[in-house]
Enzyme design. Structure first.
Site, PDB file in Angstrom:
ATOM      1  N   LYS A   1       0.934  -1.115  -0.029  1.00  0.00           N
ATOM      2  CA  LYS A   1      -0.039   0.072  -0.190  1.00  0.00           C
ATOM      3  C   LYS A   1       0.847   1.288  -0.027  1.00  0.00           C
ATOM      4  CE  LYS A   1      -4.054   2.025   2.678  1.00  0.00           C
ATOM      5  NZ  LYS A   1      -4.761   1.757   3.995  1.00  0.00           N
TER       6      LYS A   1
ATOM      7  N   SER B   1      -9.338   2.073   2.701  1.00  0.00           N
ATOM      8  CA  SER B   1      -8.443   2.749   1.878  1.00  0.00           C
ATOM      9  C   SER B   1      -7.417   1.916   1.338  1.00  0.00           C
ATOM     10  CB  SER B   1      -7.872   3.759   2.767  1.00  0.00           C
ATOM     11  OG  SER B   1      -6.919   3.054   3.857  1.00  0.00           O
TER      12      SER B   1
ATOM     13  N   SER C   1     -10.098  -0.438   6.863  1.00  0.00           N
ATOM     14  CA  SER C   1      -9.415  -0.248   5.415  1.00  0.00           C
ATOM     15  C   SER C   1      -8.756  -1.586   4.774  1.00  0.00           C
ATOM     16  CB  SER C   1      -8.530   0.755   5.621  1.00  0.00           C
ATOM     17  OG  SER C   1      -9.036   2.026   5.616  1.00  0.00           O
TER      18      SER C   1
END
Lengths: 448, 448
Positions: free
Chosen positions: A79, A148, A172
């Site tokens: 990420k 996210s 997330s």
């Protein structure tokens, strides 16, 4: 079977046998990315040359007999809030455009030590909050992948990499895993150090992993457990929990589950509610439907109070510099957070221990809690990453939680089943998840 | 020499030789208390029978050859916010009148394990803050003993006990030690667990000790170092620092000191300023007068922000129940604390690490900082416990600090010299304090 569609353990196995090289595996993943990236847009940064060089080095090391780690030659996505030395970390925010990480985060270093190949950086929602990035749901590009950790979930779901790392402050990891139909796992708060990762809300930020099966999740997560001086919340365990070994084991008795609807059940879509009724029916006396103690009714307030206050503190410099650049919704959250009093903040934080004492009682009788991962399938459109309601209680408590892609929504998109375990008993959670997964799949096969 | 006037180590020595019994020692201390308590009022609770019973048991254990601890038979006083099973803990507040502790605090348990006899509970200022209790200064009963560990400092100064425990959130060990002319020592934040002690401000609350010489301080403090699950800030040291052994040792080279006036120097009384000039002159090239980095100029704001916010949180139940009983000044602090935002609170807390990084640089060149313990001698009157200004920076930073009664004010009351050490290097601080104490006393003898 195409190389890019192999899971981590499968790939490790054939790499170790010499049946395939890391270069061939990485090349096939890169081809897959080239083929689908324009449609899915999972990547914030990818560098073919760098990935291939790492793969060649991996193959050379293996040929030379250099010690190979448990992830030797395995391509992993990170990420884009997690530093990997030499790659940009842009945090899904214009302010960080082109900002190159000088050092590896703890988890990037661990992955490299264990032989993994960092394929690139996956798209994050703005600063790991709620304003979506460019990524689309691999099952239907008109739908959100969730967030996210949008790119990590989508890249694994689209067979671009067999594993990826994300983070969860509220929902997330579990929500995008649910929307994209992959396994997502957020271990107990404190097990994986967050050093070198964007600091949004230290009481809540937690690292998680995405893979396409439970075994791979256990292997990948186990490689990341440790402690680091710069993350005071990271726990110095004498022995890391044996996630992989335990997740395989047969339980001494078949696990018992508690189906927990929470006070937010009314938000769950019809298909979600029906799916959980089905699972409860399948499980028969292996499950009790129980009510969560009423002390949990305020948990959504607690997580918001803590997250708002901490985001106002830790994103203060970002806000000062970039209030015209960051989204109005994040600005609003930061401004709201500036007003939270220390007393309210501390009182909310104190609830974690109390709520866990209630959960601990449950885990005398139950091996895992079953609860929705999200209110339903990935919503249509790309304006929102969806609703984190069903993740909030477990993020707040810092308990381990895993998403299993066992259900389907009305339009055929995946719906996740979230299993929640006891604090620090991540291994039992994975073993129970493995049991449930096999049980549900066997029942499904029987029906065919 | 009267038994009650023996220090801890002296008493241990003659107890071990069998020259005197614990009962004789305790009896003599009790007589001393009986003689002076009406004048000094150091004790919130004392029970002659209990103390004597413990002493008899101590003597019996010794005769039977049961293992004796390093404090075997030594009478110790405990500030009345520290639980000792079976004794009241009244916290200097009507709300807690008659409230009996069911369990020992960590430190009470440690004292008992090491053979000490808990003589009773010493007077604390209201809830360990600023509103005075009944205690008077043993040197002049028209003056305050300081606070909030008023009774512990006074009892040791008045030769009622050779040692006592106190706590410091801002200046509550060092200031009363200075006013009463005894050695007071507050080790590094986190070294002594606060389990079973009134929780005022967890970021600041620190346990300390009072004795009449440095050796006793080292011995008593060393017995208390440890960690406890219920005090998350307590540090799990593999080996406890060897305070006693190191404090005795000769330094490899004579220690070097930095005289630090701080931005509050203008508050120091004439006698204080003159006393420190004298010490600087005595020390010659063993001391540099240096300015503290300007980042310390806000430290008084930081400690107030954190203390106000935490007191509003942790004394909330007390406030809700007792706002008509507790002092208006404490009420005002709590009400002020309710308005502190989480952002301001967290930002203030973050300064601890930064300020320590500045101090750590200093400790490459200096073994200890020299700075006033208080602005001057104990002020006249019993309405105030005095000004904690000179303690705040070190309390906030959590560094170890010790008061040495080396100076005298205009009316002949003691003025303390505060030595400040590096975080976690408590042993070096005590060794340097020992050196300074011997050096100053030798110089004083030369002058005679």
């Amino acid at each position: 079977m195409a190389l890019h569609s192999l899971g981590i353990s499968e790939a490790v196995s054939i790499l170790n046998k010499g049946e395939v090289s890391a270069k061939e595996l990485v090349l096939d993943c890169l081809n897959r990315i080239d083929q689908f990236e324009s449609q899915i847009q999972a990547w914030a940064y990818i560098n073919h040359d760098y990935a291939l060089k790492q793969a060649q080095k991996s193959d050379t090391d293996r040929r030379k007999g250099k010690s190979t780690g448990p992830l030797h030659g395995i391509p992993i996505g990170l990420k884009d809030i997690i530093d990997s030395a030499g790659m940009p970390t842009e945090n899904g925010c214009e302010l960080f455009k082109g900002s190159i990480a000088r050092q590896d985060s703890f988890v990037a270093k661990r992955l490299k030590q264990h032989g993994a190949i960092i394929m690139g950086k996956t798209v994050t929602a703005e600063l790991a909050t709620f304003t979506p990035g460019k990524t689309r749901n691999p099952h239907n590009s008109g739908h959100t992948p969730g967030g996210s950790s949008s790119g990590s979930a989508a890249a694994v779901a689209a067979y671009m990499v067999p594993g990826a790392l994300g983070t969860q402050t509220n929902g997330s990891v579990i929500r995008p895993a649910s929307f994209c139909g992959v396994v997502g796992f957020k271990p107990t708060y404190g097990l994986i150090p967050r050093q070198g990762i964007l600091n949004q809300s230290p009481f809540l930020d937690q690292v998680g992993v995405f893979t396409r099966n439970i075994e791979d999740t256990a292997l990948l997560a186990e490689m990341l457990i440790g402690s680091h001086d710069e993350d005071k919340a990271s726990i110095n365990t004498a022995v890391a929990p044996a996630l992989l070994k335990t997740s395989h084991q047969q339980a001494p008795v078949p696990p018992k589950f508690a189906l927990i609807k929470t006070a937010a059940w009314y938000k769950a879509e019809t298909a979600t509610q029906a799916g959980f009724e089905q699972i409860a029916e399948l499980l028969g006396d292996r499950v009790d439907v129980i009510e969560l103690h009423s002390s949990f009714n305020q948990v959504w307030d607690y997580i918001q109070t803590v997250n708002d206050a901490e985001i106002a503190t830790y994103y203060d410099a970002i806000y000062q510099k970039g209030k015209d650049i960051i989204s109005t919704s994040l600005c609003a959250q930061i401004e709201r957070g500036r007003e939270v009093t220390a007393k309210l903040y501390l009182q909310a934080k104190h609830q974690r221990q109390y709520l866990n004492s209630i959960l601990n009682e449950l885990f005398f009788s139950y091996d895992a809690l079953i609860t929705p991962a999200a209110i339903g399938e990935a919503p249509k459109g790309l304006d929102s990453t969806g609703d984190p309601t069903f993740c909030a209680p477990w993020s707040f408590c810092g308990v381990p939680t895993i998403n299993l892609p066992l259900l389907e929504g009305e339009t055929g998109l995946p719906i996740g089943v979230q299993l929640v375990g006891q604090q620090y008993d991540d291994a039992r959670l994975l073993r129970s998840a493995n049991w449930l997964n096999q049980f549900v799949n066997a029942e499904a096969d029987n029906e065919k």
